[in-house]
Design an enzyme around this catalytic site. Structure first.
Site, PDB file in Angstrom:
ATOM      1  N   LEU A  42       0.884  -1.162   0.000  1.00 52.62           N
ATOM      2  CA  LEU A  42       0.000   0.000   0.000  1.00 52.62           C
ATOM      3  C   LEU A  42       0.918   1.206   0.000  1.00 52.62           C
ATOM      4  O   LEU A  42       1.895   1.236   0.758  1.00 52.62           O
ATOM      5  CB  LEU A  42      -0.881   0.038   1.251  1.00 52.62           C
ATOM      6  CG  LEU A  42      -2.095  -0.874   1.293  1.00 52.62           C
ATOM      7  CD1 LEU A  42      -2.742  -0.813   2.677  1.00 52.62           C
ATOM      8  CD2 LEU A  42      -3.104  -0.475   0.232  1.00 52.62           C
ATOM      9  N   ASP A  43       0.627   2.196  -0.842  1.00 58.62           N
ATOM     10  CA  ASP A  43       1.517   3.346  -0.855  1.00 58.62           C
ATOM     11  C   ASP A  43       1.437   4.103   0.469  1.00 58.62           C
ATOM     12  O   ASP A  43       0.522   3.908   1.265  1.00 58.62           O
ATOM     13  CB  ASP A  43       1.283   4.240  -2.082  1.00 58.62           C
ATOM     14  CG  ASP A  43      -0.086   4.898  -2.119  1.00 58.62           C
ATOM     15  OD1 ASP A  43      -0.532   5.410  -1.086  1.00 58.62           O
ATOM     16  OD2 ASP A  43      -0.692   4.919  -3.199  1.00 58.62           O
ATOM     17  N   LYS A  44       2.410   4.948   0.701  1.00 56.63           N
ATOM     18  CA  LYS A  44       2.542   5.666   1.970  1.00 56.63           C
ATOM     19  C   LYS A  44       1.300   6.489   2.299  1.00 56.63           C
ATOM     20  O   LYS A  44       0.945   6.654   3.466  1.00 56.63           O
ATOM     21  CB  LYS A  44       3.788   6.557   1.909  1.00 56.63           C
ATOM     22  CG  LYS A  44       4.174   7.174   3.221  1.00 56.63           C
ATOM     23  CD  LYS A  44       5.507   7.902   3.090  1.00 56.63           C
ATOM     24  CE  LYS A  44       5.934   8.475   4.421  1.00 56.63           C
ATOM     25  NZ  LYS A  44       7.267   9.060   4.361  1.00 56.63           N
TER      26      LYS A  44
END
Length: 178
Positions: A42-44
């Site tokens: 999951l991106d930041k």
């Protein structure tokens, strides 16, 4: 693991705000004593369900293209979503994303696979994808002039966030989930 916004999907201790530090912040569990791997990323800027395993074979086994595992997200945009745009998203659109190939970042342009798109309210969608290209939902919506204000994964591989208190909380899978 309920990944909070701001945590980077890596187990590299050299990167500030990594998964291991976030997992160990849970006061109910002992420190991580063995190597673990995330199943996907999951991106930041995204929150939600992230599966972790100590078996390094699991991520590549379940993420292969031929298995097409559904991932469900709730997405909040900066403005009202038009029905016409939702229909295009359902059918798939051509986008360009980055991927790592032979250790290098390369651009990849292709049509997204059809996906399920449900309206939750004027600015919120529930989207179920069977592929997981880098920042895919953000890029798909950007193609129609929307900015994603919040992106939250609520389900993956038939597992959801039920039983978790909130961001940063985690638990072990039960026998049926394993």
């Amino acid at each position: 693991f309920w990944k909070p916004v701001g945590v980077t999907s890596t187990t590299d201790r050299e990167i500030r705000g990594n998964l291991l530090d976030a997992l160990e912040n849970n006061e109910n569990e002992a420190p991580i004593s063995h190597r673990i791997f995330s199943v996907g990323r999951l991106d930041k800027d995204s929150s939600g369900l992230l599966l972790m395993t100590s078996d390094g074979r699991v991520p590549s086994a379940v993420l292969r293209k031929e298995f097409k595992q559904p991932k469900t997200y709730e997405v909040v945009t900066n403005k009202q979503i038009r029905d016409h745009d939702m229909e295009h998203l359902r059918r798939g659109i051509v986008i360009t994303t980055d991927k790592i190939q032979n250790g290098r970042h390369v651009s990849f342009t292709a049509r997204t696979l059809p996906c399920r798109v449900e309206r939750m309210d004027d600015r919120c969608l529930r989207m179920t994808l069977t592929e997981g290209r880098n920042r895919q939902i953000r890029i798909m919506l950007q193609e129609f002039g929307y900015e994603v204000e919040a992106l939250h994964r609520i389900e993956f591989l038939g597992i959801d966030l039920s039983g978790l208190q909130g961001p940063g909380d985690w638990t072990r899978l039960n026998a049926s989930e394993r």
